[in-house]
Design an enzyme around this catalytic site. Structure first.
Site, mmCIF file in Angstrom:
data_model
loop_
_atom_site.group_PDB
_atom_site.id
_atom_site.type_symbol
_atom_site.label_atom_id
_atom_site.label_comp_id
_atom_site.label_asym_id
_atom_site.label_seq_id
_atom_site.Cartn_x
_atom_site.Cartn_y
_atom_site.Cartn_z
ATOM 1 C CG LEU A 526 -8.661 -5.177 4.533
ATOM 2 C CD1 LEU A 526 -7.718 -5.782 3.507
ATOM 3 C CD2 LEU A 526 -9.009 -3.754 4.153
ATOM 4 N N GLY A 529 -14.286 -14.285 6.962
ATOM 5 C CA GLY A 529 -14.932 -15.410 6.289
ATOM 6 C C GLY A 529 -14.770 -16.659 7.112
ATOM 7 N N GLY A 530 -15.066 -17.817 6.507
ATOM 8 C CA GLY A 530 -14.978 -19.064 7.230
ATOM 9 C C GLY A 530 -13.573 -19.391 7.694
ATOM 10 C CB VAL A 534 -8.682 -10.235 5.225
ATOM 11 C CG1 VAL A 534 -7.642 -9.522 4.371
ATOM 12 C CG2 VAL A 534 -8.869 -11.646 4.720
ATOM 13 C CG ASP A 645 -13.860 -21.686 -3.709
ATOM 14 O OD1 ASP A 645 -15.030 -21.757 -4.126
ATOM 15 O OD2 ASP A 645 -13.556 -21.197 -2.612
#
Length: 830
Positions: A526, A529-530, A534, A645
């Site tokens: 999907l 990121g860091g 996913v 966040d």
């Protein structure tokens, strides 16, 4: 001021100047016939009146509704609660504005003190009437039966017969009571009485943001926390609605000659009374110590009628968490299950406990299609199901199940519901299943077992000491079986400080996740990121999942991973992403979430094509959903949680475009009495971090409020906070740009041009003002999330915002759009 408004003010002033000095009784308000200070609007049956009044010792003037036939003025509704006419100013009047809405003016005829923001297609014919119920309604014309605006949608501190309390699932609006600030000030106070729509809907009373008393859920006859009273059930008829449109509760009096009211006072007490020459209290709460929310803590039961013993007792199979405090009759720490006891396929069963107010149910699961037998069967299948009951007290009345600790349970003398509590085989054998009390044989068995347990403990201590001396290693894996799925966790990876354990969250075997994601194939990916990647997966039972796979080079790390597992496992809310489990095996660390098909919010609002899919109505629903999710984290969940966040890429959208807050890797838990904390490791995303957090490491619930304000402006504008917007001030970010426009009364220029019609400009302008209040420099000046929700659902006048923080962007600090639709946090050392 446009021509229509000028003409309205001129006409209103002429009416005021040339009217006779005597007061009038009116039956309606029209554009040519306002209510002046001294006049009254009377309902047709002369039960209620509306006019100007000054409460107690106050000299300020308010517009309110009171009982017309009761000698002592009893106020039941106030319009301008936080916006009174100045003291000693009796020149005020309530009138119909040029656009057809209701307004209140004082001496200053240019600006209304209060208004009901309604714009009508035929404003010249609108009329306001006071109904026999005490409800002030605005109608399109004299013959209309449909209310375009009604005072009952904005209750004060009083619930009248036929007034609804509850939540409209289509509009997102909510009706709830708020206390006065004092006897002399009807402004919005610190106590709230509302119907919580989450889980199994229930009535809750809050004081200073904390739950003070819980009225419980609807049983089909009444509320579980309010025992039936024979002397009142012939006076009141209570009804409850829970469908796809709304969840609400309303009561009416069977005899219309009876005056009845339910009042939330400023001390935090709810009281229902009737008039019989004087106001007579027929019910109030809380009045007993067992009424106080969580009196006996988690898994404890409060019994006010247990003469000769302590009020608090642990539920069957549980023991005091703090025996010392329990002995001193302080049950706030509650009870815990005995260690080492398994209730997963080990002969466990259910003990029936009668005459209860069933546990706090905002996180419970409800299935109205299941009978009592089917409910038991479903609960027994799931090792994490701790109790079940029926929704309305009958065997075919729906199923409600609890997972985890049970909170706020008390007993009643002769009424109440039945709770079926999960216990292990040994406890099950000790109890009479019919009423949950030990049998005589069980009491003898308990004595024998206690002696045997003592010798067993001695043997275990001897064995452990011997094992340690021989240097025998502990096993590397702990494996348990739940249904057909093996759940596994590595003791080496989850040390003793971790609160994660198999009784809280399923641990999936790596082979199961690998099979579900087609061996983590690129077609299932999907995003990234860091933290890693996913993947979408499908379990063998057909359940869609999203797998967050932590990479070895992840900036999130093991601590953030444990933190996210621990937090989300304890959270259940419709606006928070739901976690199904995790996998910790070999070098792999993964979180298994519910699959959210519509990606994240930034995928829509920051994309030229996709943003057209979100009209203003949908965006406003998303805004309210995010606010409810944050409020749950700050106030209504078992733990007070600071997200730290909050941003567009961390808000996911489900199939119905409902928002779900995700990524709790940076979140922090606060104690119930803790308001703020400091950190030497500032983490988060530039452009969303509050100034006190980014510069000093100080974070609190107001840090999330700041981030919400930024997110609100981004949703309205379709632009990132860190972008370039203002040619006059090229260094300003979105906040600075909006602030400049707000000062020039041009704030609507920021509205996303792709919004479809109709656009509610008043509502958008109100949201911009709320956002600016949230991003003010000092945390104490920002509203709480509970106040934000009230602002979003209430048309009361808002305070002017102060200058926001961080209105100038810094070079090199812009946030890249996350491509994984989950998170893209930037970590920076102080």
């Amino acid at each position: 001021m446009n021509f229509t408004n000028k003409w309205f003010v001129i006409v209103a002033c002429l009416v005021f100047l040339f009217q006779p000095s005597t007061s009038f009784e009116l039956d309606a308000i029209t554009q040519n016939r306002p209510i002046n200070d001294g006049d009254v609007l009377v309902s047709s049956d002369r039960k209620f009146a509306l006019g100007f009044f000054s409460p107690g010792k106050s000299l300020y003037r308010y517009v309110g509704v009171w009982y017309y036939q009761i000698p002592n003025q009893t106020i039941v509704w106030v319009a301008n609660r936080d916006n009174p006419v100045p003291a000693n100013d009796t020149s005020g009047f309530l009138a119909i504005h040029g656009n057809g809405g209701l307004v209140i003016y004082g001496k200053d005829r240019s600006t209304p003190i209060w208004s009901a923001n309604v714009t009508l297609s035929s404003p010249n014919s609108s009329v306001a009437k006071l109904l026999d119920t005490g409800n002030l309604v605005l109608l399109e014309n004299e013959s209309s039966q449909h209310a375009l605006w009604e005072g009952f949608d904005y209750p004060s501190n009083t619930m009248l017969p036929s007034m609804k309390l509850g939540f409209n699932r289509r509009s997102g609006s909510e009706r709830f009571l708020t206390s006065w600030k004092s006897e002399d000030d009807p402004g919005i106070g610190t106590c709230v009485y509302r119907l919580d729509p989450n889980g199994l809907p229930q009535i809750i009373l809050y004081k200073n943001g904390a739950i003070r008393w819980r009225g419980g859920s609807w049983t089909g006859k009444g509320l579980s926390g309010i025992p039936d009273r024979t002397e009142t059930k012939f006076i009141f008829d209570v009804s409850f609605v829970d469908d796809e449109t709304e969840v609400s509760i309303v009561y009416v009096v069977t005899d219309e000659t009876i005056f009845s009211r339910t009042v939330l006072d400023e001390s935090g007490t709810i009281e229902r009374s009737t008039w019989n020459g004087q106001w007579t209290n027929i019910w109030s709460a809380p009045i007993q110590r067992c009424d106080n929310y969580g009196r006996c803590g988690r898994n404890g039961k409060c019994d006010p009628d247990d003469v000769g013993t302590v009020e608090c007792t642990c539920l069957p199979g549980y023991e005091p968490k703090s025996p010392t405090d329990w002995y001193l009759r302080d049950g706030s720490e509650g009870c815990v299950q005995a260690k080492g006891v398994s209730m997963c396929g080990e002969g466990e069963g259910f003990v029936k406990i009668s005459r209860l107010k069933i546990p706090e149910s905002s996180e419970a699961l409800v299935n109205m299609k299941l009978s009592l037998k089917e409910c038991r069967r479903e609960c027994l299948k799931n090792c994490f199901c701790t109790a079940y009951s029926t929704v309305n007290g009958t065997s075919e009345g729906g199923c409600v199940t609890w997972y985890g600790d049970l909170m706020d349970i008390r007993t009643f003398a002769n009424v109440g519901q039945e709770l079926y509590l999960r216990v292990n085989a040994s406890v099950l054998a000790q109890y009479d299943k019919s009423n949950g009390s030990p049998t005589k044989m069980a009491k003898l068995a308990i004595s024998i077992i206690s002696v045997l347990l003592f010798f067993l403990m001695v043997f275990l201590v001897y064995w452990l000491v011997k094992r340690k001396l021989t240097g025998k290693k502990r096993p590397d894996k702990v494996v348990s079986r739940v249904g057909s799925m093996y759940l596994e966790k590595s003791i080496g990876d989850l040390d003793d400080q971790s609160t994660i354990n198999s009784s809280e969250l399923p641990f999936f075997d790596l082979s199961i996740i690998s099979a579900a994601t087609n061996n983590f194939s690129a077609s299932n990916k999907l995003g990234a990121g860091g933290f890693g990647s996913v993947y979408k997966g499908v379990l063998s039972n057909g359940k869609d999942i999203a797998v967050k796979r932590l990479s070895k080079q992840s900036g999130q790390g093991t601590e953030e991973f444990k933190n996210e597992v621990m937090l989300i496992a304890k959270l259940q809310h419709r606006n928070l992403v739901r976690i199904f489990g995790c996998c910790v095996q070999d070098e792999e660390k993964m979180l298994i979430y519910e699959y959210v098909p519509n990606k994240s919010l930034d995928y829509f609002i920051f994309n030229e094509t996709n943003r057209t899919l979100l009209d203003w109505k949908r965006r406003f629903e998303i805004i309210c959903g995010i606010a409810r999710g944050i409020l749950y984290l700050h106030q209504d969940s078992r733990l007070r949680i600071i997200h730290r966040d909050l941003k567009a890429s961390n808000v996911l959208l489900d199939a119905s475009m409902n928002p779900k807050i995700a990524d709790f890797g940076l979140a922090r838990i606060f104690r119930g009495d803790q308001n703020e904390a400091l950190t030497n490791r500032v983490v988060g995303t530039y452009g969303y971090m509050s100034p006190e957090y980014a510069m000093e490491g100080s974070y609190s619930v107001k840090s999330d409020v700041y981030s919400f304000g930024i997110l609100l402006l981004e949703i309205i504008s379709g632009r990132k906070n860190s972008g370039y917007y203002d040619e006059t001030y090229p260094d300003s970010n979105l906040v600075g740009h909006v602030w400049n426009l707000w000062r020039d009364n041009n704030a609507l220029e920021i509205v996303d041009s792709s919004l479809g019609d109709p656009i509610q400009f008043d509502e958008i302008l109100r949201c911009i003002q709320i956002a600016l209040l949230c991003v003010q420099d000092f945390p104490t000046e920002r509203p709480t999330m509970s106040a934000v929700l009230v602002m979003l659902s209430n048309d009361a006048t808002l305070p002017p915002p102060g200058k926001p923080a961080f209105i100038v962007k810094k070079a090199g600090t812009s946030e890249d759009n996350s491509i994984n639709y989950v998170t893209c946090s930037i970590v920076r050392a102080r």
